[in-house]
Design a protein around this motif. Sequence first.
Motif, mmCIF file in Angstrom:
data_model
loop_
_atom_site.group_PDB
_atom_site.id
_atom_site.type_symbol
_atom_site.label_atom_id
_atom_site.label_comp_id
_atom_site.label_asym_id
_atom_site.label_seq_id
_atom_site.Cartn_x
_atom_site.Cartn_y
_atom_site.Cartn_z
ATOM 1 N N THR A 164 26.634 27.321 -26.268
ATOM 2 C CA THR A 164 25.886 26.070 -26.453
ATOM 3 C C THR A 164 24.786 25.957 -25.409
ATOM 4 O O THR A 164 23.647 25.598 -25.721
ATOM 5 C CB THR A 164 26.840 24.866 -26.335
ATOM 6 N N LEU A 165 25.132 26.274 -24.169
ATOM 7 C CA LEU A 165 24.124 26.223 -23.109
ATOM 8 C C LEU A 165 23.024 27.251 -23.361
ATOM 9 O O LEU A 165 21.841 26.977 -23.181
ATOM 10 C CB LEU A 165 24.773 26.497 -21.744
ATOM 11 N N TYR A 166 23.443 28.431 -23.816
ATOM 12 C CA TYR A 166 22.470 29.485 -24.082
ATOM 13 C C TYR A 166 21.530 29.056 -25.214
ATOM 14 O O TYR A 166 20.317 29.256 -25.150
ATOM 15 C CB TYR A 166 23.198 30.785 -24.448
ATOM 16 N N ARG A 167 22.120 28.441 -26.232
ATOM 17 C CA ARG A 167 21.296 27.980 -27.351
ATOM 18 C C ARG A 167 20.272 26.943 -26.884
ATOM 19 O O ARG A 167 19.162 26.894 -27.395
ATOM 20 C CB ARG A 167 22.172 27.361 -28.445
ATOM 21 N N GLU A 168 20.689 26.119 -25.942
ATOM 22 C CA GLU A 168 19.746 25.114 -25.428
ATOM 23 C C GLU A 168 18.498 25.829 -24.925
ATOM 24 O O GLU A 168 17.370 25.433 -25.240
ATOM 25 C CB GLU A 168 20.416 24.318 -24.294
ATOM 26 N N SER A 184 8.645 26.197 -26.819
ATOM 27 C CA SER A 184 7.539 26.280 -25.864
ATOM 28 C C SER A 184 6.638 27.481 -26.122
ATOM 29 O O SER A 184 5.456 27.431 -25.841
ATOM 30 C CB SER A 184 8.056 26.278 -24.427
ATOM 31 N N ARG A 185 7.187 28.559 -26.702
ATOM 32 C CA ARG A 185 6.359 29.767 -26.848
ATOM 33 C C ARG A 185 5.998 30.082 -28.292
ATOM 34 O O ARG A 185 5.025 30.749 -28.559
ATOM 35 C CB ARG A 185 7.091 30.987 -26.295
ATOM 36 N N LEU A 186 6.863 29.679 -29.232
ATOM 37 C CA LEU A 186 6.647 30.037 -30.633
ATOM 38 C C LEU A 186 6.528 28.754 -31.445
ATOM 39 O O LEU A 186 6.456 27.672 -30.888
ATOM 40 C CB LEU A 186 7.830 30.883 -31.129
ATOM 41 N N THR A 187 6.520 28.886 -32.750
ATOM 42 C CA THR A 187 6.472 27.687 -33.586
ATOM 43 C C THR A 187 7.834 27.478 -34.223
ATOM 44 O O THR A 187 8.292 28.311 -35.006
ATOM 45 C CB THR A 187 5.425 27.861 -34.700
ATOM 46 N N PRO A 188 8.487 26.382 -33.890
ATOM 47 C CA PRO A 188 9.829 26.170 -34.449
ATOM 48 C C PRO A 188 9.748 25.864 -35.942
ATOM 49 O O PRO A 188 8.870 25.131 -36.382
ATOM 50 C CB PRO A 188 10.354 24.960 -33.674
ATOM 51 N N THR A 189 10.645 26.446 -36.726
ATOM 52 C CA THR A 189 10.730 26.132 -38.153
ATOM 53 C C THR A 189 11.609 24.899 -38.312
ATOM 54 O O THR A 189 12.221 24.435 -37.352
ATOM 55 C CB THR A 189 11.387 27.292 -38.911
ATOM 56 N N MET A 190 11.696 24.408 -39.531
ATOM 57 C CA MET A 190 12.564 23.252 -39.766
ATOM 58 C C MET A 190 14.004 23.603 -39.438
ATOM 59 O O MET A 190 14.750 22.797 -38.894
ATOM 60 C CB MET A 190 12.456 22.789 -41.216
ATOM 61 N N GLU A 191 14.380 24.842 -39.764
ATOM 62 C CA GLU A 191 15.732 25.295 -39.470
ATOM 63 C C GLU A 191 16.009 25.239 -37.966
ATOM 64 O O GLU A 191 17.044 24.760 -37.518
ATOM 65 C CB GLU A 191 15.884 26.718 -39.989
ATOM 66 N N HIS A 192 15.050 25.747 -37.203
ATOM 67 C CA HIS A 192 15.196 25.688 -35.741
ATOM 68 C C HIS A 192 15.393 24.253 -35.277
ATOM 69 O O HIS A 192 16.236 23.966 -34.440
ATOM 70 C CB HIS A 192 13.953 26.259 -35.054
ATOM 71 N N ARG A 193 14.578 23.365 -35.830
ATOM 72 C CA ARG A 193 14.639 21.971 -35.401
ATOM 73 C C ARG A 193 16.008 21.370 -35.706
ATOM 74 O O ARG A 193 16.600 20.679 -34.882
ATOM 75 C CB ARG A 193 13.554 21.153 -36.100
ATOM 76 N N PHE A 194 16.513 21.649 -36.898
ATOM 77 C CA PHE A 194 17.824 21.131 -37.267
ATOM 78 C C PHE A 194 18.913 21.710 -36.372
ATOM 79 O O PHE A 194 19.766 20.992 -35.864
ATOM 80 C CB PHE A 194 18.130 21.459 -38.739
#
Lengths: 224, 544
Positions: free
Chosen positions: B108-112, B120-130
Motif C-alpha cells: 500500500t505504501l509502495y503504491r502511494e 507527477s511524471r506521466l499522465t494518469p489514466t482514469m484507471e490510475h485515478r480510481f
Amino acid sequence: MARSTPSTRPEVIQSLIDGVDRYNPDNVSILEEYLATQCANKECDAMANLAILKLYQFNAHLTNDQVVNNILVKALTTLPEPDFNLCLYLLNEQMVAEEPVVHLVALQDLIEQARFAEFWRVYEGDDIYKELTSEVVGFEDSIRANIANAVAMTFQSIETENLGSYLHLKGQALSDFVKAQGWSEANGVVSIPVNKDNEAKTTVLTENIKFEQLTKIIGHSNDA
Amino acid sequence: MNYDEEIDIASEVDLVVNAYPVQDDGLDEELLAADQTTQQYQEVLIPEVVKNFIMLFHRSVLENNVYELQQIYEHSFNKLTEKFYLNESWPEPEAISPLVNDDQVFLTLYRELFYRHIYSRLTPTMEHRFHSYENYCDLFNYILNSEGPVALELPNQWLWDIIDEFIYQFQSFCNYRNRIKNKTPEELALLRDNSQIWSCYSVLNVLYSLIQKSRITEQLLVSKNGGDMVEAAGEYGSRPLYKMLGYFSIVGLLRVHCLLGDFTLALKMMENIELNKKQALFARVTACHVTTYYYVGFAYMMMRRYADAIKAFSHILTFINRTKQYHSRSYQHDQINKKGDQMYALLAMCVTLCPTRLDENIHSQLKEKYADQSTKLSKADEAMPIFEELFLFACPKFISPNGPNLDEDPEVLNSMTVFEPVQHYTKIFLAEVRNSILLPTLRSYLKLYTTMGNAKLASFLEVEPEQLRTLLMMAKIRSRQIKWVEGTLLEGEYQGTSDLDFCLREDMIHVSEAKVGRRYGDWFLRNINKFQDILGGLELTSKA
C-alpha cells in the motif's frame, strides 16, 4: 470586534457550525430557520449563513432560491463587510449569472463604490428590489445606518442637501435622523462630532520597547 | 549507511542486467516459483539495484527505521526515479510483491509512491485515478480502523506528502471530471457509476477522521492552555504517526476549503493553531510551512483583510529567502520556489489594494520580480489586465465540488458549457478590484497636499465633484480593515491600515499623514550590552 460570533447565536447553532454536523444535509432546515429568525429580528450571523450555502454547494438539490436570496440581501446590509462576495464564491457560475443574484450584485456595486444617492435612485426605480428585499425586516434602515457610518467616518461637516441624498431622507425625517445620530444642523450644514475615523490627525509613530527586550540589561544590574 | 554509493556501484551492473536475460539468484528463484511465470517478464525488467532498494525499503518499514526511511524517501527514491523511471512508471506493485513477501501494508505504501510518481511524471489514466483513490482508502483504513493504533512509523515529510498528494489528486480528479468533451461513452459511464470516488464528502471524511482519531484538537488546546498532554492525546494521538497526520489534516482542510471557495471556513479550521508560535508543528516540514502560509494569506486576501494577507506572505517569503541554501537541495525545491513566486504576485496585488511599507528585502525582491506589473497595477487604465494575469497565475486551482450531471444524455452533456471554477472566482475577484481602481491615483494626489478644495481635486482627476465625494468615502471605508490582534485567525479589530488619512469639512479636504519616528531603542540596547561586555572583560583581566 470579533464579528464572527454574534451574541445572539444560539448554542445549538454554535455546536452545529463548529463540528462535522455542518456537513449533514439533514441540518439545513435548522440553519434555514435560524436565517428566518435573523431576517425577522434584524440580526445577522454571516458564519451560520455561509454554512447553509456550503450545504447547497455540496448538495445542489437542496438549494432553495428564496433562502439564497435572503442570505445575499442580509449580506448587503453588512457591507462594507466582505460577506456578500464570500457568499458569491460559494454559488456556482450559473446562479451568479441569473436572477435574483444579478440584481443584488447591481446594488452591491453601488454601495461598495459609495454611490449612495444613485443606490436609492436605482432601488426606488424598479419594484423588483422591494420584492427581493421584502423578507428582510428593516432592510432600508440597515442600509441607511451603514451609509451614515460611512459619512461619519469621512466628514466633519457636510451640506444638508448632500447628506439627504445619501440617506434618501428629506425635511423632518432627515432632521430626526440627524438628531438621533447626535449630529447637529445649522445653516444648511450638518456637523458631525470628531471621532477616531474622521479626525485625520497627523501622527508620529513612536517605538514601543517591550519589557522582554530589557531582560538582559536588568540581568546585568543584578550582577553588579 | 550510505545508500547513494551503493547505487553508483551497482549501476554498471544494471546495464548488463537489462541487456540480457537475468540469471536469477537463489532467492529470486524461490520467489518466482511461488509466483509463477506471469510475473516473470516484469521481474526481469526490474534492475537489480531497484530490487535491492525495494528490499531495503521493506526492511526499514518493518523495523520502523525512520532515519533510514527518510533517506530512502527523500533521496534514494528520487535518484532511482531519475535514473530509471523518468518516462515510465515504477515497477507494478504486483511485480515487486514477491520481493516483499506480499506484505500488504508495504505494498500500500509502495503504491502511494507508485501512483504519485505517475501523477507527477506521466499522465494518469482514469484507471490510475480510481486505483490510487482505492489505495488511499486502504491506507487510511489500515491506519484508522485496525485494532488499536498501528505500529507504523514514517518520516514527517512523507506523512505531509501523503495528505498533500491526497488533496492534490482530489483536485486533479475534480478538474478531470469537469472536462467531459473528450471522454468516451464508456469513460462517462464509469464516472457516473463511481460517483463516490474522489467525492468531496469522502475526502472531508478522511481528513476529519484523522483529526478525530489523533485527538489533535485536544492536544493543541492543551499545548495552548496547559493540562495533561498524555490524557489529551490518548492511545492514538501519542504516536507520532497519528499526531502528525491529524495535524497535517488540519492544514489539509485549510487548503480544501480554499479550493472550494469557502475562505471563512478555511481559516476557521486553523482556530487552534497558533500561527505566531515559534516551533509550531507546521514548521517541521518546509512544504507544510509554505503551504500553510500561502493558504492563510490567500484566504485573508479573499476576505479583504489585505493587511493580514501581507503579513502572512511577508513572513513566509522572508523564511524562504533565509533558508534558500537548505531547501535548494530538497526534491521540493522547484515547488517551493513556484509557491514563492505566486506569493510575490499576490503580495503585489495586496500592496496595491492596501498600500503598506514592506520589509526591505521583500520589497526589493518584489521589485525584481514584478516591477513592471506593480507600476501598472496602480494605473487605472492599465491595472485590470494585470490583476487578472497575476490572479490567474497565483490563485489555487479552484474546484467545483460536483461535476457535471452525468445522468444527462451524452448529446446534451457534450453541448453543455463546462463550469470553470478558476474563471468564476477570477471574475468575482476582479469585479471587486475594479471598484477601487481609481484609489491609487487619488492617493498620489492626496499625498501632495495638506488641504485642497474638492472641485480642484476633481478637476485633476477629471471627475465630477459629486463623484469625487463618493470616491473619498470609498477610500475611507477601504482604508479600515479588520486586522488580527490576538486570538484565532478569524478574529481581529477594525484598524486604519493607511499611513495617509483625510477628512472633509464640506468641500475642503484635509489630509494628514502618519510618520514613523526614529527608533532609538535598538541602538541603546545594543550599546548597553556591548558596554557591559567590555566592562565584564575588564573585570576579568584585572582579576587575572
